[in-house]
Each structure stands twice: as C-alpha cells, then as structure tokens.
Design an enzyme around this catalytic site. Structure first.
Site, short mmCIF file in Angstrom:
data_model
loop_
_atom_site.label_atom_id
_atom_site.label_comp_id
_atom_site.label_asym_id
_atom_site.label_seq_id
_atom_site.Cartn_x
_atom_site.Cartn_y
_atom_site.Cartn_z
N TYR A 103 0.80 -1.22 0.00
CA TYR A 103 0.00 0.00 0.00
C TYR A 103 0.84 1.28 0.00
O TYR A 103 0.29 2.38 -0.11
CB TYR A 103 -0.96 0.01 1.19
CG TYR A 103 -2.20 -0.81 0.93
CD1 TYR A 103 -3.09 -0.43 -0.08
CD2 TYR A 103 -2.47 -1.96 1.65
CE1 TYR A 103 -4.23 -1.18 -0.34
CE2 TYR A 103 -3.60 -2.72 1.39
CZ TYR A 103 -4.47 -2.32 0.40
OH TYR A 103 -5.59 -3.06 0.12
N GLU A 179 -4.37 -28.52 10.99
CA GLU A 179 -4.57 -27.65 9.83
C GLU A 179 -5.40 -26.41 10.15
O GLU A 179 -5.07 -25.31 9.70
CB GLU A 179 -5.26 -28.45 8.71
CG GLU A 179 -5.61 -27.62 7.49
CD GLU A 179 -6.37 -28.41 6.44
OE1 GLU A 179 -6.94 -27.77 5.55
OE2 GLU A 179 -6.40 -29.66 6.51
N ASP A 231 -7.03 -32.27 6.92
CA ASP A 231 -8.19 -32.84 6.25
C ASP A 231 -7.78 -33.86 5.20
O ASP A 231 -6.68 -33.78 4.63
CB ASP A 231 -9.00 -31.74 5.55
CG ASP A 231 -9.79 -30.87 6.51
OD1 ASP A 231 -10.06 -31.32 7.63
OD2 ASP A 231 -10.14 -29.74 6.12
#
Length: 351
Positions: A103, A179, A231
């Site tokens: 920015y 995770e 997962d």
C-alpha cells in the site's frame, strides 16, 4: 546457502544494501546497463525416476536481470522501491507487513504477488531470511516473535518472553500441528494438551513463515516427535507437505523453515472405513481437486522420501471422495481428542 547466513544483523544487511545500490549507480554512471544475477532454488521437481538432485540448500542456477528488457526493468524498479522500504525498517528498528509495503506504492506494484516476489529476490540477494528484513506476514503491530506467541497453545511449554531463541522448557511429550483453527479450538475445549502433555499448533490453513519458524525452533530445542493432522483432501495434503518440505515459492529458505521430522497422523482415506464415518459425511472430489492431486503426484520427494504419502494421495484419487477432520464428530464431540488422537499416537497409526 546455509553457510552464508551466519551474520544477518541489521548493520550487516544495511551494508549489503548500500553495496548493492552503489554497484547499480556505478554501472549507470559508466554508461553500462546494470546486470543483476539472482540465484534460483527449488525443493522439488516432477522427475519421478528418483534421479533428480533437488536440494533446498543448493542453487539450481542464476537468473540474469537486465535493463535491456522492459519486464526486467520494471522488476528492478519494484525491487529497489521495496529495498528502500526495507532499509528504512532496519534503520528505525521497526517492522512492517508485506501488505503495508504494497500500500505504499499500490499503483506501481499493481498486486501483492509483485511485492512478494521482490521480497524473495531481496532475501536471495542479501543472503538472509525474510524475518531478518523486519518484514512480517500480517500488519498487526507485533514483532514476528510476538505473533508466534499468539499462535501457540502452550499448556505444556514455557517460553522466555525476551528471546524465544534462547530458552524453551517443556514437559510435553510430542507436538501436533493441526490444519485448522476449528480443530485447534476443539482440542482446546477438550483440554487435550493438559490431558496428554503435548503442544498443539495451528497455521490456520497454509502456514505463514512465523508459524513454520516457530515449529522449527520447537523441534530444534525440544527434540520432540511432531505429527500433522490435516483434512483428507488435496489441500490438507499440500499443507502437510509445506510443513515437511517447504514451499516452492520460498525454496531458497526451505532449509530454515521445513520440519522434515513431521509424521502424518491423519486423517487418512481408510479412516472413513476404520472409524465408520457415514456416507453423508463424505464429499465427492471436484474436478479442481483431481487436477490438484494429479499435479502433486509427480513431485520428486514423494517418490524419493515418502512413498507412503504418495500412495495415500493415489488412494484419495482412486476413491474419489474427501472428508474433513470434523467428520469424526459424528460419533461424539470429544471423539477426536478422547479416542482418535490418543489411539493413533499410542498405536503408531502414523506415516
């Protein structure tokens, strides 16, 4: 590369920055276009023959950047703008995030990935890690080490606040990397660390650099077994390989970030049968999932170092279904912490 990073103090880096910019100015003053060489690194390739020579600590060659090409001129312009910001951070002993840097010149940088690439190039040029540049992943006003403390659930670990690199004392018997934040909170609610004398860490999906650095530090200092719980889908698998082998984008720093000791605790494809997970908890692999799996299978380290992991990935593709860690809650909310994890760890149910 590893041996070159013994001295990365701010004054040393500032001298390197000064020397680099001086060489560019001298070239321009003599009427010759600057030519910059940036070493390239990779932590894997797609040669499954086992004959590759990928190494996270060795350069695979150099890329030449010259003002003669327009795309290279823009890349050098971005690099110098970011380098000026880094120099200011080092001089003032302040920290800034990658997003802060973006920015500062959004119309020039166009997108965040341009800044990220410049930071990686600078790290390679200065032979240092990103944290040495006082650049952090998020702009929360904290130093990298303070950010790490916010990520750690330390029910069984004591960390000295002044200097994490100095003293870490723990009665923990192992470390689990999960995770997702939701699983982390599930284990916290069940007081898993207190009941099992362990440390639980989450990177909230793909781990940032502070999380990986802290995990590396814990293992170096405490010499504990470390397990990964993700997962059962291609993204969970990719996250796990990022911890173990590092990311391709930051291959130059993989030696200092990867945790090669991590073992895969679950969840596995066969867990849906072993733990009687009902069909309604399983989701079909999408076309994108399948493409991602097929893109990961040829990675050389799967063939060379963890063939069992590669087999699991092939099995996932063959079965055509995926499921989340939370699917184990179909039995009870505490099934993960009271049954699944203790059983896996004590019976060696990891690879």
């Amino acid at each position: 590369m590893e041996g070159k990073r013994s001295n990365t103090r701010p004054l040393t880096l500032l001298r390197k920055i000064k020397g680099f910019t001086r060489s560019i100015v001298e070239d321009l003053a003599r009427g010759r276009p600057p030519l910059i060489y940036i070493e390239r690194f990779r932590n894997y390739c797609t040669d499954t023959s086992g004959n590759c020579s990928c190494s996270s600590g060795l350069s695979t060659g150099k890329e030449a950047i010259s003002l003669k090409r327009e795309c290279h001129a823009r890349r050098l312009d971005v690099m110098l703008r970011v380098l000026l910001i880094v120099q200011q951070l080092l001089q003032e002993n302040r920290h800034g995030s990658k997003r802060d840097i973006y920015y500062m010149h959004p119309t020039v940088f166009k997108e965040q990935s341009v800044v990220d690439r410049a930071i990686n190039d600078i790290c390679i040029l200065l032979q240092c890690s990103r944290h040495n540049l006082n650049v952090v992943s998020v702009g929360n006003g904290h130093t990298p080490f303070q950010s790490l403390l916010k990520k750690l659930m330390a029910m069984a670990v004591t960390v000295t606040p002044l200097m994490l690199e100095q003293d870490i004392i723990s009665v923990a018997q192992y470390v689990i990397v999960v995770e997702k934040e939701s699983v982390f909170q599930r284990l916290a609610n069940d007081q898993f660390c207190k009941r099992n004398r362990c440390i639980v860490i989450t990177g909230r999906g793909y781990p940032d650099v502070p999380t990986r650095r802290f995990l590396r530090l814990l293992i170096d200092k405490l010499h504990l077994p470390v397990y990964g719980l993700v997962d059962c889908d291609p993204y969970g698998f990719d996250i796990l390989t990022t911890y173990k082998f590092g990311s391709l984008q930051m291959a130059y720093d993989a030696t200092f970030l990867r945790v090669s000791e991590i073992q895969w605790l679950g969840v596995f494809v066969q867990d849906c049968d072993n733990y009687s997970i009902p069909q309604q908890c399983l989701l079909p692999l999408t076309a994108e999932d399948k493409r991602k799996i097929e893109a990961m299978l040829p990675r050389c380290y799967l063939q060379r170092e963890v063939p069992q992991w590669r087999f699991e990935l092939e099995l996932l593709l063959h079965k055509g279904v995926k499921f989340e860690i939370e699917a184990l809650s179909v039995h009870s909310l505490t099934f993960l912490s009271h049954e699944y994890l203790p059983s896996k760890i004590h019976n060696g149910g990891y690879i």
